[in-house]
Motif scaffolding. Structure first.
Motif, PDB file in Angstrom:
ATOM      1  N   ILE A 245       0.810  -0.986  -0.029  1.00 62.72           N
ATOM      2  CA  ILE A 245      -0.294   0.086  -0.205  1.00 62.72           C
ATOM      3  C   ILE A 245       0.923   1.405   0.255  1.00 62.72           C
ATOM      4  O   ILE A 245       2.153   1.073   0.364  1.00 62.72           O
ATOM      5  CB  ILE A 245      -1.244  -0.223   1.216  1.00 62.72           C
ATOM      6  CG1 ILE A 245      -0.375  -0.030   2.113  1.00 62.72           C
ATOM      7  CG2 ILE A 245      -1.724  -0.430   0.939  1.00 62.72           C
ATOM      8  CD1 ILE A 245      -1.262   0.367   3.279  1.00 62.72           C
ATOM      9  N   VAL A 246       0.361   2.287  -0.159  1.00 65.41           N
ATOM     10  CA  VAL A 246       1.003   3.432  -0.710  1.00 65.41           C
ATOM     11  C   VAL A 246      -0.134   4.694   0.031  1.00 65.41           C
ATOM     12  O   VAL A 246      -0.457   5.445   0.046  1.00 65.41           O
ATOM     13  CB  VAL A 246       1.472   3.921  -2.255  1.00 65.41           C
ATOM     14  CG1 VAL A 246       2.243   5.337  -2.414  1.00 65.41           C
ATOM     15  CG2 VAL A 246       2.066   2.949  -2.629  1.00 65.41           C
ATOM     16  N   PRO A 247       0.506   4.746   1.146  1.00 64.55           N
ATOM     17  CA  PRO A 247      -0.446   5.651   2.215  1.00 64.55           C
ATOM     18  C   PRO A 247       0.269   6.802   1.786  1.00 64.55           C
ATOM     19  O   PRO A 247       0.927   7.390   1.302  1.00 64.55           O
ATOM     20  CB  PRO A 247      -0.141   5.079   3.276  1.00 64.55           C
ATOM     21  CG  PRO A 247       0.326   3.706   3.448  1.00 64.55           C
ATOM     22  CD  PRO A 247       0.911   4.404   2.312  1.00 64.55           C
ATOM     23  N   HIS A 248      -0.819   8.113   1.870  1.00 69.23           N
ATOM     24  CA  HIS A 248      -1.107   9.581   1.891  1.00 69.23           C
ATOM     25  C   HIS A 248      -1.606   9.943   3.157  1.00 69.23           C
ATOM     26  O   HIS A 248      -2.377   9.898   3.685  1.00 69.23           O
ATOM     27  CB  HIS A 248      -0.932   9.720   0.622  1.00 69.23           C
ATOM     28  CG  HIS A 248      -3.130   9.529   0.082  1.00 69.23           C
ATOM     29  ND1 HIS A 248      -3.816  10.523   0.903  1.00 69.23           N
ATOM     30  CD2 HIS A 248      -3.114   9.099  -0.752  1.00 69.23           C
ATOM     31  CE1 HIS A 248      -4.822  10.317   0.576  1.00 69.23           C
ATOM     32  NE2 HIS A 248      -4.846   9.449  -1.137  1.00 69.23           N
ATOM     33  N   LYS A 249      -0.488  10.986   3.186  1.00 75.00           N
ATOM     34  CA  LYS A 249      -0.882  12.384   4.031  1.00 75.00           C
ATOM     35  C   LYS A 249      -0.950  13.273   3.585  1.00 75.00           C
ATOM     36  O   LYS A 249       0.072  13.629   2.635  1.00 75.00           O
ATOM     37  CB  LYS A 249      -0.110  12.224   5.774  1.00 75.00           C
ATOM     38  CG  LYS A 249      -0.222  11.453   5.959  1.00 75.00           C
ATOM     39  CD  LYS A 249       0.360  11.662   7.304  1.00 75.00           C
ATOM     40  CE  LYS A 249       0.362   9.935   8.207  1.00 75.00           C
ATOM     41  NZ  LYS A 249      -1.177   9.713   8.944  1.00 75.00           N
ATOM     42  N   ILE A 250      -2.352  14.544   3.578  1.00 73.94           N
ATOM     43  CA  ILE A 250      -2.111  16.033   1.859  1.00 73.94           C
ATOM     44  C   ILE A 250      -1.842  16.687   3.485  1.00 73.94           C
ATOM     45  O   ILE A 250      -2.945  16.967   3.968  1.00 73.94           O
ATOM     46  CB  ILE A 250      -3.119  16.130   1.322  1.00 73.94           C
ATOM     47  CG1 ILE A 250      -2.728  14.587   0.790  1.00 73.94           C
ATOM     48  CG2 ILE A 250      -3.109  16.990   0.655  1.00 73.94           C
ATOM     49  CD1 ILE A 250      -3.817  13.663  -0.318  1.00 73.94           C
ATOM     50  N   LYS A 251      -1.066  18.272   3.263  1.00 77.72           N
ATOM     51  CA  LYS A 251      -1.450  19.255   4.248  1.00 77.72           C
ATOM     52  C   LYS A 251      -1.126  21.041   3.481  1.00 77.72           C
ATOM     53  O   LYS A 251      -0.417  20.319   2.750  1.00 77.72           O
ATOM     54  CB  LYS A 251      -0.125  19.628   5.086  1.00 77.72           C
ATOM     55  CG  LYS A 251      -0.370  18.241   6.609  1.00 77.72           C
ATOM     56  CD  LYS A 251      -0.864  18.279   6.958  1.00 77.72           C
ATOM     57  CE  LYS A 251      -1.053  16.973   8.019  1.00 77.72           C
ATOM     58  NZ  LYS A 251      -2.066  16.475   8.806  1.00 77.72           N
ATOM     59  N   MET A 252      -2.018  21.637   3.346  1.00 75.58           N
ATOM     60  CA  MET A 252      -1.939  22.695   2.694  1.00 75.58           C
ATOM     61  C   MET A 252      -0.466  23.089   3.525  1.00 75.58           C
ATOM     62  O   MET A 252      -0.344  23.029   4.287  1.00 75.58           O
ATOM     63  CB  MET A 252      -3.146  23.340   3.079  1.00 75.58           C
ATOM     64  CG  MET A 252      -4.640  22.945   3.361  1.00 75.58           C
ATOM     65  SD  MET A 252      -5.212  21.920   1.401  1.00 75.58           S
ATOM     66  CE  MET A 252      -4.377  23.237   0.032  1.00 75.58           C
ATOM     67  N   THR A 253       0.220  24.350   2.888  1.00 79.07           N
ATOM     68  CA  THR A 253       1.395  25.085   3.334  1.00 79.07           C
ATOM     69  C   THR A 253       1.155  26.293   2.362  1.00 79.07           C
ATOM     70  O   THR A 253       0.886  26.069   1.242  1.00 79.07           O
ATOM     71  CB  THR A 253       2.339  24.203   2.133  1.00 79.07           C
ATOM     72  OG1 THR A 253       3.684  24.769   2.496  1.00 79.07           O
ATOM     73  CG2 THR A 253       2.431  23.610   0.943  1.00 79.07           C
ATOM     74  N   ASN A 254       1.786  27.447   2.664  1.00 80.15           N
ATOM     75  CA  ASN A 254       2.090  28.458   2.027  1.00 80.15           C
ATOM     76  C   ASN A 254       3.338  28.936   1.089  1.00 80.15           C
ATOM     77  O   ASN A 254       3.416  29.637   1.019  1.00 80.15           O
ATOM     78  CB  ASN A 254       1.677  29.756   3.458  1.00 80.15           C
ATOM     79  CG  ASN A 254       0.729  30.185   3.847  1.00 80.15           C
ATOM     80  OD1 ASN A 254      -0.443  29.781   3.751  1.00 80.15           O
ATOM     81  ND2 ASN A 254       0.903  29.933   5.439  1.00 80.15           N
ATOM     82  N   LYS A 255       3.954  27.868   1.277  1.00 77.43           N
ATOM     83  CA  LYS A 255       5.226  27.905   0.673  1.00 77.43           C
ATOM     84  C   LYS A 255       5.105  26.766  -0.749  1.00 77.43           C
ATOM     85  O   LYS A 255       4.531  25.906  -0.847  1.00 77.43           O
ATOM     86  CB  LYS A 255       6.549  27.535   1.214  1.00 77.43           C
ATOM     87  CG  LYS A 255       7.328  27.782   2.590  1.00 77.43           C
ATOM     88  CD  LYS A 255       7.832  27.292   3.398  1.00 77.43           C
ATOM     89  CE  LYS A 255       8.370  27.713   5.445  1.00 77.43           C
ATOM     90  NZ  LYS A 255       9.219  27.360   5.639  1.00 77.43           N
TER      91      LYS A 255
END
Length: 255
Positions: A245-255
């Motif tokens: 499996i290829v889990p992902h986590k996603i975050k918003m960023t200003n950069k």
């Protein structure tokens, strides 16, 4: 070897078939939870489930309050940075809303078609629910399925004549460079006309023009395309599911 212009319908049929099952599964889970009187978990409490009746209103309001447009998708193979388009406001708001709530942190890239696309957003192990809803299509001739395009999956036309998008399943496009003849064939099939710049993009970078006008493109990879390629190389089993499996986590960023 160049692709035969007759392939778009075949690829699209495979794409739709692969997208249908995960969406249906999630909708069934949402229906079961609606009839369950137990208290929501801490994770579920972070995200108010939407319905077809409330989605547009909630997303429109959320879009005004959250102008974020850069996200980082982290995987065991590295990070992928994407830019979300401002002129697809409902899709951008939906992606940002799910990201900020931690919904995508329980997802994975669960379908990999080498040379075509990688699909993420869902997982059999998810606890958080986002409700059973679809997003009105926001297809825009400015945004094509070039290599690195970020788009939303959906049900097939027979179940979804308005081409509304999935509430959470997304994909990133791969694809190979195309010839002028191939692009003219796609233009005729979809009754569209590419700009000179779009033609040059498809001829040099590549992509999947057979998906244009069929799915909403709402962003693009701006860094980490090598990671997308690595994910696309993962060994797969039945249904194009990665064997590891290829889990992902996603975050918003200003950069």
């Amino acid at each position: 070897m160049k692709k035969n212009p007759s392939l778009p319908s075949i690829l699209r049929a495979l794409l739709l078939a692969g997208f249908l099952l995960p969406i249906a599964s999630c909708n069934q889970s949402g229906s079961e939870n609606a009839n369950n009187e137990t208290e929501p978990t801490e994770a579920e409490a972070k995200l108010e489930p939407l319905t077809s009746e409330t989605a547009v209103e909630v997303l429109s309001a959320y879009e005004k309050q959250h102008p974020d447009s850069i996200a980082v998708i982290s995987t065991r193979l590295g990070d992928i940075k994407v830019r979300l388009y401002k002129d697809t406001p409902l899709h951008r708001a939906n992606f940002v809303r799910l990201t900020n709530a931690g919904f995508y942190d329980q997802g994975e890239f669960y379908r990999v078609v080498k040379g075509f696309a990688i699909q993420g957003g869902d997982s059999d192990n998810r606890e958080m629910k986002n409700g059973a809803y679809k997003i009105p299509q926001e297809t825009n001739p400015k945004h094509i399925h070039k290599k690195g395009a970020l788009a939303m999956a959906r049900y097939g036309d027979e179940h979804n004549p308005d081409k509304e998008s999935s509430s959470h399943n997304f994909y990133i496009v791969l694809g190979e460079p195309l010839t002028d003849a191939e692009l003219r064939a796609y233009e005729a099939e979809h009754n569209i006309q590419y700009t000179p710049q779009q033609i040059e993009t498809y001829k040099t970078i590549g992509g999947e023009p057979g998906l244009d006008t069929e799915y909403t493109v709402f962003g693009e990879v701006i860094d980490g395309m090598d990671v997308v390629e690595k994910i696309a190389q993962e060994p797969v089993g039945s249904g194009n599911w990665p064997k590891e499996i290829v889990p992902h986590k996603i975050k918003m960023t200003n950069k």
